[in-house]
Motif scaffolding. Structure first.
Motif, PDB file in Angstrom:
ATOM      1  N   TYR A 113     -11.139 -26.788 -19.676  1.00  0.00           N
ATOM      2  CA  TYR A 113     -12.899 -27.645 -19.814  1.00  0.00           C
ATOM      3  C   TYR A 113     -12.519 -27.792 -21.390  1.00  0.00           C
ATOM      4  CZ  TYR A 113     -12.393 -28.422 -14.959  1.00  0.00           C
ATOM      5  OH  TYR A 113     -12.581 -28.216 -13.351  1.00  0.00           O
ATOM      6  N   THR A 146     -17.344 -34.418 -19.775  1.00  0.00           N
ATOM      7  CA  THR A 146     -16.200 -34.606 -19.932  1.00  0.00           C
ATOM      8  C   THR A 146     -15.213 -34.801 -21.292  1.00  0.00           C
ATOM      9  OG1 THR A 146     -17.313 -37.113 -20.640  1.00  0.00           O
ATOM     10  CG2 THR A 146     -17.240 -36.319 -18.488  1.00  0.00           C
ATOM     11  N   TRP A 157     -16.938 -33.573 -12.240  1.00  0.00           N
ATOM     12  CA  TRP A 157     -16.349 -32.878 -10.791  1.00  0.00           C
ATOM     13  C   TRP A 157     -16.471 -33.804  -9.560  1.00  0.00           C
ATOM     14  CZ3 TRP A 157     -15.096 -28.081 -11.075  1.00  0.00           C
ATOM     15  CH2 TRP A 157     -15.265 -27.124 -12.616  1.00  0.00           C
ATOM     16  N   GLU A 161     -11.190 -33.810  -8.572  1.00  0.00           N
ATOM     17  CA  GLU A 161     -11.730 -32.534  -9.517  1.00  0.00           C
ATOM     18  C   GLU A 161     -11.793 -31.682  -9.319  1.00  0.00           C
ATOM     19  OE1 GLU A 161     -11.243 -30.661 -12.739  1.00  0.00           O
ATOM     20  OE2 GLU A 161     -10.356 -32.255 -12.994  1.00  0.00           O
ATOM     21  N   ASP A 164      -7.731 -30.745  -7.514  1.00  0.00           N
ATOM     22  CA  ASP A 164      -7.254 -30.271  -8.802  1.00  0.00           C
ATOM     23  C   ASP A 164      -7.419 -28.971  -9.505  1.00  0.00           C
ATOM     24  OD1 ASP A 164      -5.705 -32.680  -8.043  1.00  0.00           O
ATOM     25  OD2 ASP A 164      -6.160 -33.905  -9.330  1.00  0.00           O
TER      26      ASP A 164
END
Length: 337
Positions: A113, A146, A157, A161, A164
């Protein structure tokens, strides 16, 4: 193999101070009864920071969004990821291995992230239940930004996601020697749609004449209860807005207090410098006064010598004058040839 446990929770601006105080154990009178204050010194902080969480979030969003648009007052500014595992798994790890677990999980989240979006990471080692079993947990706070630079927890989210991410963390930890597998996939259980429920109830009432009155009353009670719930929800929303407003005010007061404390500290330093300079000036004046006393003493001694010299000179002159007068008197008397 043991199970990996992941949980994601979102926080708005009004709750950031409370979140940071809890994770940093700033206040040891936390409501969590499993927290042992004497063990809080063992907690690990993996990310250094200077400002408060509120300040760091503002700095990050200002940098990324460049003030192009205002952030909604109800926006989720922090997504906290709690990383854990089966309690029995942590009992198999040494203290150093638990720290390695927290550091590895933090690095994996940063890589997925963005390191610049991950603002805090705390490994709590001070939570122990009544049976003496330790419950370690990693709390990672990140700004839900993002890849295209949008601040949105919903966009970041989504369901895919979340799925994953769980798989990503399990594989990443396994690759670093932690024998953990992802938990069960999302449950397929669905709640009954309210409209379907009402239609089923209506059909049931129609086909069951002997229970019609009872069911009609039940439906009315359900509708009445639903209205009460909606009213309570509105009241709760209002109360939450008021609480958020007060917490915002508390954050501003805390910031103002911090600024005043910084000014007081600077003022105290200036006063200390002034006192030091005054002490130096006083010391120099004392030395100067001592030198004046010494000069005055020398001047008085010199004046005394001058006075003595003048008195002697005066006596010598008087003696010479007397001798001259006596000589003249003798000449006048004819005694001197």
């Amino acid at each position: 193999m043991y199970k990996l446990v992941l949980h994601v929770k979102h926080f708005k601006k009004g709750n950031l101070s409370k979140l940071e105080n809890h994770n940093s154990r700033r206040y040891l009178h936390d409501n969590n009864k499993n927290i042992r204050p004497e063990l809080s010194k063992n907690n690990i902080q993996f990310i250094d920071h200077k400002g408060t969480l509120t300040q760091d979030v503002k700095a990050r969003t200002d940098q990324k969004l460049n003030n192009k648009r205002a952030i909604r007052s109800d926006a989720n500014l922090i997504s906290e990821i709690v990383v854990g595992a089966d309690d029995k798994y942590f009992q198999t790890l040494t203290d150093q291995k638990k720290i390695d677990f927290g550091r590895t999980a933090t690095k994996l989240i940063q890589e997925r992230y963005g390191k610049e979006n991950v603002l805090r990471s705390y490994l709590h080692l001070d939570e122990v239940d009544d049976n003496g079993i330790q419950h370690p947990g990693l709390h990672v706070d990140l700004v839900p930004m993002t890849k295209n630079g949008k601040l949105s927890s919903d966009a970041l989210w989504d369901r895919k996601e979340l799925f994953d991410f769980h798989t990503y963390m399990a594989k990443g930890l396994q690759a670093n020697g932690f024998q953990l597998e992802r938990g069960e996939e999302y449950s397929r259980t669905k709640h009954l749609d309210p409209n379907v429920y009402k239609a089923t109830m209506a059909k049931f009432v129609k086909n069951t004449n002997d229970k019609s009155l009872e069911l009609n009353c039940a439906v009315k009670e359900i509708e009445k209860y639903k209205k009460s719930l909606e009213s309570w929800k509105i009241n709760l929303d209002d109360r939450e807005d008021n609480i958020n407003f007060r917490e915002d005010g508390a954050d501003e007061e805390e910031q103002a207090l911090t600024e005043r404390e910084m000014k007081d500290t600077a003022r105290e330093k200036e006063q200390a410098d002034e006192r030091r300079k005054l002490d130096e000036r006083t010391h120099n004046l004392v030395i100067f006064a001592e030198s004046l006393k010494e000069k005055d003493k020398k001047l008085k001694e010199k004046e005394r010598y001058i006075k003595l010299g003048k008195e002697k000179e005066k006596k010598d002159k008087a003696k010479r004058l007397k001798q001259e007068r006596e000589r003249r008197e003798q000449e006048d008397d004819g005694l001197v040839f």
